[in-house]
Design a protein around this motif. Structure first.
Motif, short mmCIF file in Angstrom:
data_model
loop_
_atom_site.label_atom_id
_atom_site.label_comp_id
_atom_site.label_asym_id
_atom_site.label_seq_id
_atom_site.Cartn_x
_atom_site.Cartn_y
_atom_site.Cartn_z
N ALA A 142 74.99 49.49 -9.37
CA ALA A 142 75.77 48.59 -10.22
C ALA A 142 75.07 47.25 -10.41
N PHE A 143 74.49 46.75 -9.34
CA PHE A 143 73.77 45.47 -9.39
C PHE A 143 72.55 45.59 -10.29
N ALA A 144 71.80 46.66 -10.15
CA ALA A 144 70.61 46.88 -10.98
C ALA A 144 70.96 46.96 -12.45
N GLU A 145 72.02 47.67 -12.77
CA GLU A 145 72.41 47.81 -14.17
C GLU A 145 72.86 46.47 -14.76
N GLN A 146 73.59 45.67 -13.97
CA GLN A 146 74.04 44.36 -14.46
C GLN A 146 72.87 43.41 -14.67
N VAL A 147 71.97 43.34 -13.70
CA VAL A 147 70.82 42.43 -13.81
C VAL A 147 69.91 42.87 -14.95
N ALA A 148 69.68 44.17 -15.10
CA ALA A 148 68.84 44.67 -16.19
C ALA A 148 69.43 44.31 -17.55
N ALA A 149 70.74 44.44 -17.69
CA ALA A 149 71.39 44.09 -18.96
C ALA A 149 71.24 42.60 -19.24
N GLN A 150 71.35 41.78 -18.22
CA GLN A 150 71.18 40.33 -18.42
C GLN A 150 69.74 39.98 -18.77
N LEU A 151 68.78 40.62 -18.11
CA LEU A 151 67.37 40.40 -18.45
C LEU A 151 67.09 40.77 -19.90
N GLN A 152 67.58 41.94 -20.32
CA GLN A 152 67.33 42.38 -21.69
C GLN A 152 67.99 41.44 -22.70
N SER A 153 69.19 40.96 -22.40
CA SER A 153 69.86 40.01 -23.29
C SER A 153 69.07 38.72 -23.41
N LEU A 154 68.54 38.23 -22.28
CA LEU A 154 67.72 37.02 -22.31
C LEU A 154 66.45 37.22 -23.13
N ILE A 155 65.84 38.39 -22.99
CA ILE A 155 64.63 38.71 -23.75
C ILE A 155 64.93 38.72 -25.25
N GLU A 156 66.03 39.34 -25.62
CA GLU A 156 66.40 39.40 -27.04
C GLU A 156 66.69 38.01 -27.60
N LYS A 157 67.21 37.13 -26.76
CA LYS A 157 67.56 35.77 -27.19
C LYS A 157 66.36 34.84 -27.19
N ASN A 158 65.53 34.93 -26.13
CA ASN A 158 64.46 33.94 -25.93
C ASN A 158 63.05 34.50 -26.01
N GLY A 159 62.93 35.83 -26.09
CA GLY A 159 61.61 36.46 -26.12
C GLY A 159 61.00 36.65 -24.76
N LYS A 160 61.70 36.22 -23.71
CA LYS A 160 61.20 36.36 -22.34
C LYS A 160 62.34 36.13 -21.39
N ALA A 161 62.10 36.43 -20.10
CA ALA A 161 63.10 36.19 -19.06
C ALA A 161 62.39 36.02 -17.73
N SER A 162 63.04 35.29 -16.82
CA SER A 162 62.48 35.09 -15.48
C SER A 162 63.55 35.36 -14.43
N ILE A 163 63.10 35.86 -13.29
CA ILE A 163 64.03 36.19 -12.22
C ILE A 163 63.37 35.96 -10.87
N ALA A 164 64.11 35.35 -9.94
CA ALA A 164 63.63 35.10 -8.59
C ALA A 164 64.45 35.91 -7.61
N PHE A 165 63.78 36.62 -6.73
CA PHE A 165 64.43 37.48 -5.75
C PHE A 165 64.27 36.91 -4.35
N SER A 166 65.12 37.38 -3.46
CA SER A 166 64.95 37.12 -2.03
C SER A 166 64.34 38.34 -1.38
N GLY A 167 63.71 38.14 -0.24
CA GLY A 167 63.02 39.22 0.43
C GLY A 167 63.86 39.85 1.52
N GLY A 168 63.20 40.45 2.50
CA GLY A 168 63.88 41.13 3.59
C GLY A 168 64.18 42.58 3.25
N SER A 169 64.87 43.25 4.17
CA SER A 169 65.15 44.68 3.99
C SER A 169 66.34 44.94 3.08
N THR A 170 67.23 43.99 2.94
CA THR A 170 68.46 44.20 2.17
C THR A 170 68.21 44.68 0.74
#
Length: 231
Positions: A16-44
């Motif tokens: 569910a998280f992957a699908e939501q984030v992917a949809a937001q990334l694609q929406s940002l790309i369609e709006k701005n031509g690009k998108a950026s995302i910062a992740f946290s590390g660890g095993s989670t």
């Protein structure tokens, strides 16, 4: 402010998280031509990374980075850059651009200045930030035990990166400060397990961010943190 999203299992959360984030990334790309995302590390996030890596979006328009990184070599098992590369930047996501927080040499003033210049020239402001949280309430590498915590949480500071030397954890760290992380248009906190829910409850109970830095995000007057949790 925050919203809790509770899932019955970690695989359900990851998908569910992957699908939501992917949809937001694609929406940002369609709006701005690009998108950026910062992740946290660890095993989670490993399962989340796997689910996100196969999402069918314009990954070549996405810049991927970390909220923070340990200053260790790529080959080190403690490298979150390696974790990100091996678990996210595969499948469809292998064409995404990586903005690495780890550079050759020491984490000195010159490297820090260059990193900040590069971040301001081609990365900031971040579109999506996915935070984690430690048992002490730290997030990114904003550790309550560190001498740099006031600098890192300073809401008047320019958005950027700082060096952190925690006393309760190993390794020098490079971390985005609060000002950079809070700018994100989409802000998440990704947690699993009952222990983290207990820490979250403690963080919610007070606004003292010097004691638990995650509180600066959870109790922000304007921005909302979407919390994704599964047992």
């Amino acid at each position: 402010m925050f919203n809790k999203h509770i899932f019955a299992s970690r695989p359900e959360l990851d998908q569910a998280f992957a699908e939501q984030v992917a949809a937001q990334l694609q929406s940002l790309i369609e709006k701005n031509g690009k998108a950026s995302i910062a992740f946290s590390g660890g095993s989670t996030p490993k399962g989340f990374f796997a689910a996100l890596s196969v999402q069918d979006i314009a990954w070549d328009k996405v810049t991927v980075t970390l909220a923070d990184e340990r200053w260790v070599e790529y080959e080190d098992n403690n490298s979150n850059t390696r974790l990100l590369t091996e678990n996210l930047l595969t499948n469809n996501a292998k064409v995404a651009r990586l903005f690495s927080l780890k550079r050759d040499g020491a984490l000195d003033a010159d490297n820090l200045a260059k990193l900040n210049q590069d971040a301001n020239d081609g990365l900031l402001p971040l579109d999506i930030v996915i935070l984690g949280m430690g048992e002490d309430g730290h997030t990114a590498s904003l550790f309550p035990c560190s001498a740099e915590i006031e600098q890192g949480l300073d809401q008047q500071a320019a958005p950027g990166l700082l060096k952190v030397v925690p006393t309760s954890a190993p390794f020098e760290r490079i971390s985005f400060n609060f000002s950079a992380l809070i700018q994100a248009s989409h802000l998440y906190l990704h947690l699993v397990g009952d222990n983290k829910m207990a820490v979250l409850d403690q963080a919610i109970s007070s606004k003292d961010s010097m004691q638990m830095p995650i509180r600066a995000f959870l109790h922000h007057d304007v921005k909302t943190v979407d919390i994704f949790w599964a047992e």
